[in-house]
Each structure stands twice: as C-alpha cells, then as structure tokens.
Write a protein that holds these residues in place. Structure first.
Motif, PDB file in Angstrom:
ATOM      1  N   ALA A   1     -17.518  34.857  -2.959  1.00 40.23           N
ATOM      2  CA  ALA A   1     -16.471  35.294  -3.882  1.00 40.23           C
ATOM      3  C   ALA A   1     -15.267  35.876  -3.144  1.00 40.23           C
ATOM      4  CB  ALA A   1     -17.038  36.331  -4.853  1.00 40.23           C
ATOM      5  N   ALA A   2     -15.523  36.647  -2.084  1.00 39.96           N
ATOM      6  CA  ALA A   2     -14.423  37.286  -1.347  1.00 39.96           C
ATOM      7  C   ALA A   2     -13.510  36.230  -0.722  1.00 39.96           C
ATOM      8  CB  ALA A   2     -14.981  38.207  -0.258  1.00 39.96           C
ATOM      9  N   VAL A   3     -14.110  35.176  -0.225  1.00 41.16           N
ATOM     10  CA  VAL A   3     -13.326  34.104   0.402  1.00 41.16           C
ATOM     11  C   VAL A   3     -12.493  33.388  -0.657  1.00 41.16           C
ATOM     12  CG1 VAL A   3     -13.483  31.958   1.734  1.00 41.16           C
ATOM     13  CG2 VAL A   3     -15.057  33.855   2.220  1.00 41.16           C
ATOM     14  N   GLN A   4     -13.132  33.066  -1.765  1.00 36.18           N
ATOM     15  CA  GLN A   4     -12.414  32.386  -2.856  1.00 36.18           C
ATOM     16  C   GLN A   4     -11.219  33.221  -3.315  1.00 36.18           C
ATOM     17  OE1 GLN A   4     -15.500  31.835  -5.754  1.00 36.18           O
ATOM     18  NE2 GLN A   4     -16.658  30.424  -4.452  1.00 36.18           N
ATOM     19  N   LYS A   5     -11.435  34.531  -3.406  1.00 37.68           N
ATOM     20  CA  LYS A   5     -10.376  35.398  -3.917  1.00 37.68           C
ATOM     21  C   LYS A   5      -9.180  35.444  -2.945  1.00 37.68           C
ATOM     22  CE  LYS A   5      -9.831  39.786  -6.274  1.00 37.68           C
ATOM     23  NZ  LYS A   5     -10.340  41.148  -6.421  1.00 37.68           N
ATOM     24  N   ALA A   6      -9.455  35.595  -1.662  1.00 37.97           N
ATOM     25  CA  ALA A   6      -8.364  35.673  -0.681  1.00 37.97           C
ATOM     26  C   ALA A   6      -7.648  34.329  -0.548  1.00 37.97           C
ATOM     27  CB  ALA A   6      -8.911  36.132   0.676  1.00 37.97           C
ATOM     28  N   VAL A   7      -8.418  33.259  -0.494  1.00 37.65           N
ATOM     29  CA  VAL A   7      -7.828  31.916  -0.366  1.00 37.65           C
ATOM     30  C   VAL A   7      -6.932  31.631  -1.572  1.00 37.65           C
ATOM     31  CG1 VAL A   7      -8.412  29.448  -0.494  1.00 37.65           C
ATOM     32  CG2 VAL A   7      -9.589  30.938   1.142  1.00 37.65           C
ATOM     33  N   SER A   8      -7.427  31.983  -2.748  1.00 42.60           N
ATOM     34  CA  SER A   8      -6.666  31.711  -3.962  1.00 42.60           C
ATOM     35  C   SER A   8      -5.421  32.598  -4.042  1.00 42.60           C
ATOM     36  CB  SER A   8      -7.607  31.893  -5.155  1.00 42.60           C
ATOM     37  OG  SER A   8      -6.910  32.311  -6.281  1.00 42.60           O
ATOM     38  N   ALA A   9      -5.540  33.863  -3.651  1.00 45.61           N
ATOM     39  CA  ALA A   9      -4.375  34.768  -3.672  1.00 45.61           C
ATOM     40  C   ALA A   9      -3.276  34.274  -2.740  1.00 45.61           C
ATOM     41  CB  ALA A   9      -4.805  36.184  -3.280  1.00 45.61           C
ATOM     42  N   GLU A  10      -3.660  33.710  -1.600  1.00 39.31           N
ATOM     43  CA  GLU A  10      -2.656  33.222  -0.644  1.00 39.31           C
ATOM     44  C   GLU A  10      -2.161  31.820  -1.008  1.00 39.31           C
ATOM     45  OE1 GLU A  10      -3.507  33.599   3.491  1.00 39.31           O
ATOM     46  OE2 GLU A  10      -4.004  35.730   3.342  1.00 39.31           O
ATOM     47  N   GLY A  11      -2.961  31.110  -1.805  1.00 40.59           N
ATOM     48  CA  GLY A  11      -2.632  29.707  -2.077  1.00 40.59           C
ATOM     49  C   GLY A  11      -2.835  28.835  -0.851  1.00 40.59           C
ATOM     50  N   THR A  12      -3.828  29.223  -0.046  1.00 39.73           N
ATOM     51  CA  THR A  12      -4.094  28.499   1.203  1.00 39.73           C
ATOM     52  C   THR A  12      -4.807  27.184   0.934  1.00 39.73           C
ATOM     53  OG1 THR A  12      -4.399  30.623   2.293  1.00 39.73           O
ATOM     54  CG2 THR A  12      -5.248  28.691   3.442  1.00 39.73           C
ATOM     55  N   HIS A  13      -4.405  26.149   1.650  1.00 43.29           N
ATOM     56  CA  HIS A  13      -5.125  24.881   1.563  1.00 43.29           C
ATOM     57  C   HIS A  13      -6.233  24.864   2.613  1.00 43.29           C
ATOM     58  CE1 HIS A  13      -6.132  20.668   1.505  1.00 43.29           C
ATOM     59  NE2 HIS A  13      -5.852  20.599   2.797  1.00 43.29           N
ATOM     60  N   VAL A  14      -7.476  24.704   2.156  1.00 39.68           N
ATOM     61  CA  VAL A  14      -8.600  24.546   3.090  1.00 39.68           C
ATOM     62  C   VAL A  14      -9.091  23.106   2.986  1.00 39.68           C
ATOM     63  CG1 VAL A  14     -10.911  25.325   3.713  1.00 39.68           C
ATOM     64  CG2 VAL A  14      -9.237  26.964   2.835  1.00 39.68           C
TER      65      VAL A  14
ATOM     66  N   SER B   1     -10.066  26.239   9.702  1.00 37.47           N
ATOM     67  CA  SER B   1      -9.380  25.483   8.643  1.00 37.47           C
ATOM     68  C   SER B   1      -8.106  24.817   9.166  1.00 37.47           C
ATOM     69  CB  SER B   1      -9.054  26.402   7.455  1.00 37.47           C
ATOM     70  OG  SER B   1      -7.959  27.237   7.757  1.00 37.47           O
ATOM     71  N   TRP B   2      -7.728  25.102  10.402  1.00 40.05           N
ATOM     72  CA  TRP B   2      -6.548  24.469  11.008  1.00 40.05           C
ATOM     73  C   TRP B   2      -6.898  23.172  11.740  1.00 40.05           C
ATOM     74  CZ3 TRP B   2      -4.800  29.561  13.919  1.00 40.05           C
ATOM     75  CH2 TRP B   2      -4.403  30.514  12.966  1.00 40.05           C
ATOM     76  N   LEU B   3      -8.193  22.921  11.951  1.00 37.22           N
ATOM     77  CA  LEU B   3      -8.593  21.822  12.841  1.00 37.22           C
ATOM     78  C   LEU B   3      -8.069  20.469  12.390  1.00 37.22           C
ATOM     79  CD1 LEU B   3     -12.248  23.002  13.597  1.00 37.22           C
ATOM     80  CD2 LEU B   3     -10.404  22.770  15.287  1.00 37.22           C
ATOM     81  N   GLU B   4      -8.224  20.149  11.117  1.00 36.35           N
ATOM     82  CA  GLU B   4      -7.761  18.846  10.632  1.00 36.35           C
ATOM     83  C   GLU B   4      -6.252  18.697  10.834  1.00 36.35           C
ATOM     84  OE1 GLU B   4      -9.953  20.727   9.097  1.00 36.35           O
ATOM     85  OE2 GLU B   4     -11.642  19.497   8.402  1.00 36.35           O
ATOM     86  N   GLY B   5      -5.507  19.731  10.520  1.00 39.81           N
ATOM     87  CA  GLY B   5      -4.050  19.701  10.714  1.00 39.81           C
ATOM     88  C   GLY B   5      -3.659  19.577  12.179  1.00 39.81           C
ATOM     89  N   ASP B   6      -4.567  19.962  13.060  1.00 38.73           N
ATOM     90  CA  ASP B   6      -4.324  19.857  14.497  1.00 38.73           C
ATOM     91  C   ASP B   6      -4.773  18.510  15.059  1.00 38.73           C
ATOM     92  OD1 ASP B   6      -3.134  22.337  14.756  1.00 38.73           O
ATOM     93  OD2 ASP B   6      -4.989  23.362  15.288  1.00 38.73           O
ATOM     94  N   GLY B   7      -5.214  17.617  14.159  1.00 36.26           N
ATOM     95  CA  GLY B   7      -5.577  16.279  14.617  1.00 36.26           C
ATOM     96  C   GLY B   7      -6.989  16.173  15.153  1.00 36.26           C
ATOM     97  N   VAL B   8      -7.830  17.142  14.822  1.00 39.39           N
ATOM     98  CA  VAL B   8      -9.217  17.089  15.294  1.00 39.39           C
ATOM     99  C   VAL B   8     -10.078  16.366  14.252  1.00 39.39           C
ATOM    100  CG1 VAL B   8     -11.262  18.490  15.825  1.00 39.39           C
ATOM    101  CG2 VAL B   8      -8.989  19.213  16.628  1.00 39.39           C
ATOM    102  N   ASP B   9     -10.924  15.471  14.732  1.00 38.68           N
ATOM    103  CA  ASP B   9     -11.862  14.766  13.855  1.00 38.68           C
ATOM    104  C   ASP B   9     -13.060  15.678  13.608  1.00 38.68           C
ATOM    105  OD1 ASP B   9     -13.644  13.172  12.560  1.00 38.68           O
ATOM    106  OD2 ASP B   9     -13.864  11.714  14.185  1.00 38.68           O
TER     107      ASP B   9
END
Lengths: 209, 209
Positions: B195-208, B169-177
């Motif tokens: 569901a587990a991924v959605q829950k953790a991502v949402s709890a952290e407020g991570t941008h994917v 999920s860091w690739l775009e921010g690192d300038g990778v196409d």
C-alpha cells in the motif's frame, strides 16, 4: 580480527584512518593495482566489485566507504567517531559522506577512470578536461555549506573527517588551485597533526600535498 | 512536520515510499524540473545542491537519499525499516544504499545529465551509448550478490527496498532488457503490492514499467 583491503591513493585511506582512530585491532592488506590484482579471481571472491576498500569482519565482508565508516563508528563506540545516539546528527554524517561518495569521488574518477562511462577516447579526454572545474565546485560547496570547523561536523571529530581529508588530498592532482580553499587546507593541517592520520598515511606511503 | 521536496522520476521516490511505510506525518512538495525550479534562488536556499530529494525537519534540512533513508528508519523505529540494533546488518544496509547512489544512480545519470562531467556534445553522446551496458552490469551484480530475497536484506523489509525499487524502475528507460532480470522484476512486483508503494507512486504520478 578485521582485515582492510586497500590500495594507496584510494578512498580506502578514510577507513584506514578511522580504524586507527578507533584503536581497532586490524590488519591492512595492500591490493596491488599495478598488477591489476583487484581484478584477480582471488580478490573478486572477496569483493566482486573489484575495488577497494573491502573490510573483512567475522560476520562477512563490507564494502563502500560510507558503510565502512559507519560500521567502525558503531563497532567501536568508545572512540566516539559519530553522534550515534542522535538520529538527525547521524543523518548529517551520512549526508556528508554520501555526497563525497556519490558526487565528489565520482567527479574525481572522471579524470582517471573515464572508461567506466564511455568507450570513446575523445570522450574520455573531454571528461578529463572538466575535472578541475567539477572538483572546485564540490570543494567550494563543502567549504560554504558543510565544513563547520574545526571538524566537518563542528566540535566533534567524526568519520566525516578522514573521508574529507582523503578526497581533499586529491584536489591538487585534479588540477584544483587549493590556495583558494583555506577551510579545506586548514582541515588538512589539523588532520596531519593527529597520530592516527600519520600512522595510516605512513603505512600506505600516501603522498599528501 | 517533515517536508519532502521531490520531482517525479527521480530518486526522491525512495524516501517518499519510506515515509509512507513509516506512517510518518509529512508533506510532499513537488519541485517543477520542467521550469528548472530546482535552480531557483528559492529552492537553492533549501538545498544548495539544486537537486532532490531534500527533507526539511524541525532541526534542519537533510539531503542525499542514503542519509534520508537512515533518518526515516531511525526517527520512526517502530516501523522497523532497518536493523538498527545490529551494527553489521545496518552497515550492510548502508553498503547497498551507497552502491545505489555512488555507482548505479551515477551510471544512469550519464544518459541524461552528461553535462555534469563533460562539455563536449560528442562526449555526451558517447556516455549515453554506454548506459545500457553499465546499468545491466550493476543490475546483474545486484541480483548475483546483494538481493537476498524476498527483500534486499532477506526476510526483513528495509529502506534498501524502496531504493532498489526506484532505481530499478529506470532500467527499461535506460535500454536494459529486464526480461533477464527475474530477481529485480519479482522484487518490483512485490513492492507494487504494498500500500505504501502504491500511495507514493500514485501521488507522484510515476510511471513504473
């Protein structure tokens, strides 16, 4: 039979020692970094990363030192090279080995392989200048927080020990004044007294300060 | 109860997801990188490395993502997050996770934390410039040699998956196409459906992306 691809002076020594400690049947194959053999098509077919170590097993090839060390410990359980039955203690082993591969080895590599991370000659020189400080910082953290003594994990000799020994043997070459690192130096002496260590070091022709 | 120290946008997300997948009882504690809380004496007492993740267990604190992921898999075996009974397959899991921590995460860090390896401003800029190329090289190797599909290890979902998802999920921010990285993008979509991924991502407020 297992086949370990190594080059002298690299972290492959850790797995080499672990194989000796385990009494494993294996063959050690030297990859000639002088002629860039690690980038040959022949070697890239074995390890597409173009690095050592690589361990060829009957089920396929494994790379990455923490993985190889765990494999040797699990494949030869009689040698008791890791606390396999205790998830917390095994995680501590992996914690230490992960730190060595992701932080300490990486700090060291900035002195020799800076082209991995920058193309600019001045930047590569700037990286080299910082190596003594970053390696000293790592070594101090290891002594202060991780090296329990007499072995890394305390009374039990584990696969952490050959890995610390290997990376620890790079400190002088990295410009670190090891006279202040009595814990790491004592650990090194203890390691050099072991037959398995002597055998692997001598087979590779590795210089240990 | 387990306590996971994390900060959004860091590799702690991998362990966060694994804990959710395992149905583990845990508390997630945010470390405020904005106020440099990771360098506070209070936090350094928990993790002297001054980084996240750190997982506090009843037997002590563990750090380093590959170690935490192995611990979660072993501590909650019913979740089947790693091939625990097969040393070769488990070593493959550790091989992949070691590569992520020692090579891919390190390549990424040169874009944001270059001061770890050089003090010179121009050198730090030179490091930043190389990040898109090194991250693309890593991503291509992952697609070509390691990502078996549908999950990293093939049919079995393992702790490799949240770790790849996190660093991927860091690739775009690192300038990778990433339009050229169909394997990693498909894997990301597959992960986001869990569901587990959605829950953790949402709890952290991570941008994917």
């Amino acid at each position: 039979m297992l086949k370990l691809y190594y080059a002298p002076g690299t972290c492959a020594l850790a797995t080499h020692i672990a194989l000796e400690e385990a009494g494993a049947p294996y063959e050690a194959v030297r990859v000639d970094f002088g002629s860039q053999a690690q980038r040959s098509l022949e070697y890239l077919a074995i390890n597409p990363k173009g690095r050592v170590p690589a361990l060829v097993t009957e089920r396929g090839t494994l790379t990455e030192t923490p993985s190889l060390l765990l494999f040797v410990a699990q494949h030869f359980p009689a040698a008791e090279l890791a606390p396999l039955a205790d998830p917390f203690a095994l995680a501590q082993v992996q914690e230490f080995n992960s730190y060595l591969c992701s932080t300490v080895h990486v700090a060291h590599a900035h002195g020799r392989r800076g082209t991995r991370w920058a193309d600019d000659a001045a930047a590569i020189e700037a990286m080299k200048r910082k190596v003594p400080a970053t390696m000293m910082e790592c070594a101090e953290l290891i002594e202060r927080k991780f090296l329990k003594g007499p072995w890394v994990m305390g009374e039990q000799y584990t696969v952490c020990d050959p890995y610390l020994f290997t990376i620890g043997s790079w400190l002088e070459g990295d410009g670190v004044d090891t006279t202040k690192l009595s814990g790491i130096l004592e650990h090194r002496r203890r390691m050099l007294a072991r037959a398995a260590v002597q055998k692997a070091v001598s087979a590779e022709g590795t210089h240990v300060p």
